[in-house]
Design a protein around this motif. Sequence first.
Motif, PDB file in Angstrom:
ATOM      1  N   CYS A 185       0.563  -1.273  -0.080  1.00 29.36           N
ATOM      2  CA  CYS A 185      -0.182  -0.108   0.002  1.00 29.36           C
ATOM      3  C   CYS A 185       0.866   1.140  -0.043  1.00 29.36           C
ATOM      4  CB  CYS A 185      -0.955   0.094   0.963  1.00 29.36           C
ATOM      5  SG  CYS A 185      -0.375   0.389   2.763  1.00 29.36           S
ATOM      6  N   GLY A 186       0.393   2.273  -0.261  1.00 29.14           N
ATOM      7  CA  GLY A 186       1.225   3.536  -0.532  1.00 29.14           C
ATOM      8  C   GLY A 186       2.058   4.111   0.456  1.00 29.14           C
ATOM      9  N   ILE A 187       1.589   3.449   1.746  1.00 32.67           N
ATOM     10  CA  ILE A 187       2.356   4.007   2.977  1.00 32.67           C
ATOM     11  C   ILE A 187       3.574   2.990   3.284  1.00 32.67           C
ATOM     12  CG2 ILE A 187       0.528   5.129   4.280  1.00 32.67           C
ATOM     13  CD1 ILE A 187       0.213   2.593   5.839  1.00 32.67           C
ATOM     14  N   ASP A 188       3.802   1.996   2.418  1.00 32.26           N
ATOM     15  CA  ASP A 188       5.063   1.023   2.401  1.00 32.26           C
ATOM     16  C   ASP A 188       5.869   1.993   1.881  1.00 32.26           C
ATOM     17  OD1 ASP A 188       3.563  -0.982   3.915  1.00 32.26           O
ATOM     18  OD2 ASP A 188       3.063  -1.682   1.765  1.00 32.26           O
ATOM     19  N   GLY A 189       7.047   2.053   2.533  1.00 33.68           N
ATOM     20  CA  GLY A 189       8.024   3.068   2.027  1.00 33.68           C
ATOM     21  C   GLY A 189       7.780   4.433   1.533  1.00 33.68           C
ATOM     22  N   GLY A 190       6.322   4.664   1.748  1.00 31.15           N
ATOM     23  CA  GLY A 190       6.116   5.948   1.776  1.00 31.15           C
ATOM     24  C   GLY A 190       5.796   6.445   0.217  1.00 31.15           C
ATOM     25  N   PHE A 191       5.525   5.395  -0.843  1.00 32.46           N
ATOM     26  CA  PHE A 191       5.707   5.810  -2.282  1.00 32.46           C
ATOM     27  C   PHE A 191       4.698   6.458  -2.644  1.00 32.46           C
ATOM     28  CE2 PHE A 191       4.051   1.341  -2.211  1.00 32.46           C
ATOM     29  CZ  PHE A 191       2.955   1.611  -3.524  1.00 32.46           C
ATOM     30  N   LEU A 192       3.377   6.604  -1.887  1.00 34.74           N
ATOM     31  CA  LEU A 192       2.569   7.531  -2.228  1.00 34.74           C
ATOM     32  C   LEU A 192       2.155   8.386  -1.073  1.00 34.74           C
ATOM     33  CD1 LEU A 192      -0.193   4.940  -3.452  1.00 34.74           C
ATOM     34  CD2 LEU A 192       1.300   6.109  -4.844  1.00 34.74           C
ATOM     35  N   THR A 193       2.142   9.678  -1.514  1.00 33.16           N
ATOM     36  CA  THR A 193       1.794  10.837  -0.538  1.00 33.16           C
ATOM     37  C   THR A 193       0.800  11.745  -1.024  1.00 33.16           C
ATOM     38  OG1 THR A 193       4.208  10.745   0.025  1.00 33.16           O
ATOM     39  CG2 THR A 193       2.971  12.761   0.489  1.00 33.16           C
ATOM     40  N   ALA A 194       0.018  12.124  -0.113  1.00 31.97           N
ATOM     41  CA  ALA A 194      -1.395  12.679  -0.414  1.00 31.97           C
ATOM     42  C   ALA A 194      -1.643  13.858   0.496  1.00 31.97           C
ATOM     43  CB  ALA A 194      -2.602  11.863  -0.429  1.00 31.97           C
ATOM     44  N   LYS A 195      -2.483  14.669   0.119  1.00 35.61           N
ATOM     45  CA  LYS A 195      -2.956  15.829   1.172  1.00 35.61           C
ATOM     46  C   LYS A 195      -4.511  15.463   1.036  1.00 35.61           C
ATOM     47  CE  LYS A 195      -3.610  19.225  -2.626  1.00 35.61           C
ATOM     48  NZ  LYS A 195      -3.329  20.576  -2.708  1.00 35.61           N
ATOM     49  N   SER A 196      -5.337  16.139   1.887  1.00 38.16           N
ATOM     50  CA  SER A 196      -6.553  16.052   2.065  1.00 38.16           C
ATOM     51  C   SER A 196      -7.116  16.728   0.611  1.00 38.16           C
ATOM     52  CB  SER A 196      -7.151  16.808   3.204  1.00 38.16           C
ATOM     53  OG  SER A 196      -8.917  16.576   3.244  1.00 38.16           O
ATOM     54  N   ALA A 197      -8.507  16.049   0.244  1.00 39.47           N
ATOM     55  CA  ALA A 197      -8.928  16.618  -0.867  1.00 39.47           C
ATOM     56  C   ALA A 197      -9.859  17.874  -0.425  1.00 39.47           C
ATOM     57  CB  ALA A 197      -9.513  15.492  -1.973  1.00 39.47           C
ATOM     58  N   GLY A 198      -9.965  17.910   0.844  1.00 45.61           N
ATOM     59  CA  GLY A 198     -10.913  19.032   1.312  1.00 45.61           C
ATOM     60  C   GLY A 198     -12.473  18.658   1.236  1.00 45.61           C
ATOM     61  N   GLY A 199     -13.240  19.616   1.807  1.00 50.98           N
ATOM     62  CA  GLY A 199     -14.729  19.083   1.790  1.00 50.98           C
ATOM     63  C   GLY A 199     -15.038  18.338   3.122  1.00 50.98           C
ATOM     64  N   ASP A 200     -16.282  17.680   3.143  1.00 48.92           N
ATOM     65  CA  ASP A 200     -16.758  16.919   4.266  1.00 48.92           C
ATOM     66  C   ASP A 200     -15.915  15.677   4.577  1.00 48.92           C
ATOM     67  OD1 ASP A 200     -18.473  19.009   4.386  1.00 48.92           O
ATOM     68  OD2 ASP A 200     -19.901  18.058   3.485  1.00 48.92           O
ATOM     69  N   HIS A 201     -14.979  15.126   3.645  1.00 51.76           N
ATOM     70  CA  HIS A 201     -14.336  13.809   4.055  1.00 51.76           C
ATOM     71  C   HIS A 201     -12.906  13.983   3.748  1.00 51.76           C
ATOM     72  CE1 HIS A 201     -18.297  13.343   2.177  1.00 51.76           C
ATOM     73  NE2 HIS A 201     -18.567  12.286   2.879  1.00 51.76           N
ATOM     74  N   PRO A 202     -12.493  14.299   5.317  1.00 49.90           N
ATOM     75  CA  PRO A 202     -10.921  14.620   5.398  1.00 49.90           C
ATOM     76  C   PRO A 202     -10.037  13.571   4.874  1.00 49.90           C
ATOM     77  CG  PRO A 202     -12.106  14.559   7.497  1.00 49.90           C
ATOM     78  CD  PRO A 202     -13.220  14.470   6.388  1.00 49.90           C
ATOM     79  N   CYS A 203     -10.346  12.504   4.997  1.00 44.84           N
ATOM     80  CA  CYS A 203      -9.526  11.194   4.607  1.00 44.84           C
ATOM     81  C   CYS A 203      -9.642  10.784   3.483  1.00 44.84           C
ATOM     82  CB  CYS A 203      -9.679  10.156   5.800  1.00 44.84           C
ATOM     83  SG  CYS A 203      -9.589  10.667   7.535  1.00 44.84           S
ATOM     84  N   THR A 204     -10.351  11.184   2.235  1.00 47.23           N
ATOM     85  CA  THR A 204     -10.160  11.241   0.794  1.00 47.23           C
ATOM     86  C   THR A 204      -9.106  12.053   0.348  1.00 47.23           C
ATOM     87  OG1 THR A 204     -12.552  11.125   0.901  1.00 47.23           O
ATOM     88  CG2 THR A 204     -11.332  11.614  -0.993  1.00 47.23           C
ATOM     89  N   GLY A 205      -8.238  11.573  -0.012  1.00 47.97           N
ATOM     90  CA  GLY A 205      -6.691  12.122  -0.502  1.00 47.97           C
ATOM     91  C   GLY A 205      -6.645  12.467  -1.858  1.00 47.97           C
ATOM     92  N   GLU A 206      -5.770  13.299  -2.241  1.00 50.05           N
ATOM     93  CA  GLU A 206      -5.422  13.826  -3.502  1.00 50.05           C
ATOM     94  C   GLU A 206      -3.785  13.672  -3.283  1.00 50.05           C
ATOM     95  OE1 GLU A 206      -4.999  17.993  -5.653  1.00 50.05           O
ATOM     96  OE2 GLU A 206      -6.760  17.726  -4.773  1.00 50.05           O
ATOM     97  N   LEU A 207      -3.351  12.993  -4.595  1.00 55.52           N
ATOM     98  CA  LEU A 207      -2.051  12.616  -4.571  1.00 55.52           C
ATOM     99  C   LEU A 207      -1.373  13.579  -4.806  1.00 55.52           C
ATOM    100  CD1 LEU A 207      -1.973   9.116  -6.627  1.00 55.52           C
ATOM    101  CD2 LEU A 207      -1.402   9.424  -4.308  1.00 55.52           C
ATOM    102  N   VAL A 208      -0.093  13.903  -4.308  1.00 51.19           N
ATOM    103  CA  VAL A 208       0.765  14.991  -4.394  1.00 51.19           C
ATOM    104  C   VAL A 208       2.111  14.422  -4.740  1.00 51.19           C
ATOM    105  CG1 VAL A 208      -0.188  16.650  -3.009  1.00 51.19           C
ATOM    106  CG2 VAL A 208       1.553  15.251  -1.905  1.00 51.19           C
ATOM    107  N   GLN A 209       2.617  13.116  -4.326  1.00 50.13           N
ATOM    108  CA  GLN A 209       3.834  12.988  -4.769  1.00 50.13           C
ATOM    109  C   GLN A 209       3.584  11.105  -5.084  1.00 50.13           C
ATOM    110  OE1 GLN A 209       7.232  13.577  -2.140  1.00 50.13           O
ATOM    111  NE2 GLN A 209       8.513  12.347  -3.578  1.00 50.13           N
ATOM    112  N   VAL A 210       4.210  10.656  -6.218  1.00 48.03           N
ATOM    113  CA  VAL A 210       4.372   9.171  -6.391  1.00 48.03           C
ATOM    114  C   VAL A 210       5.887   8.696  -6.767  1.00 48.03           C
ATOM    115  CG1 VAL A 210       3.585   7.236  -7.999  1.00 48.03           C
ATOM    116  CG2 VAL A 210       1.885   9.293  -7.251  1.00 48.03           C
ATOM    117  N   ASP A 211       6.557   8.000  -5.844  1.00 37.12           N
ATOM    118  CA  ASP A 211       7.680   7.529  -6.182  1.00 37.12           C
ATOM    119  C   ASP A 211       7.826   6.253  -6.672  1.00 37.12           C
ATOM    120  OD1 ASP A 211      10.157   6.936  -5.867  1.00 37.12           O
ATOM    121  OD2 ASP A 211      10.602   7.279  -3.868  1.00 37.12           O
ATOM    122  N   GLY A 212       8.120   5.973  -7.882  1.00 34.87           N
ATOM    123  CA  GLY A 212       8.100   4.796  -8.335  1.00 34.87           C
ATOM    124  C   GLY A 212       9.098   3.771  -8.044  1.00 34.87           C
TER     125      GLY A 212
END
Length: 185
Positions: free
Chosen positions: A46-73
């Motif tokens: 999953c993206g938290i393994d090794g931190g290869f997917l990083t996101a920020k909140s997409a905002g709105g009423d659902h704070p755990c829905t994220g928008e990718l800001v960095q992807v490390d392949g």
Amino acid sequence: ELPVVDGFPQVNESAIDLVQETLCGKVNKTLVATLNKLGAKAIGLCGIDGGFLTAKSAGGDHPCTGELVQVDGGLLEDFLSKGYTPVVATIAQGAEDPTQVYSVSANHTAAKLAVALGAEKLILLTDVRGLLRDPKDESTLIHVVELSQVPGLVKDGVIQGGMIPKVDCCVEAVRSGVKRTHILD
């Protein structure tokens, strides 16, 4: 049941643990086991393994829905070079707080990973035959769409609903260097 916006479930703080457990645990491991049974050498991540997917909140009423800001392949490249088939659950770590986790769009993740890995082709799977000129008639499958045709197909209502985010991801991938994309059943 989670609300869905543009084909993507919106996750609040009370649901993120269950979403993470389901995607990273049950779904991911079931897919890995199935692929291994079919002869692949699959590994679940999953993206938290090794931190290869990083996101920020997409905002709105659902704070755990994220928008990718960095992807490390890099992590995936390591596994691929050793013959593994990575199966990625779309949970990302927080950009500002790595202990915060976000559910991110599978389509956007696939597109961004394809770009990060320098993939020649991106394949998105769906529960419909593909892009249909008439959604009620499977014989109207559109086999090839050029980038220049996409705005007109959206305007005409051919690309609509849940197909819009899939096509957007395909467009993003092609504009970022992926040579071809496919949407398949």
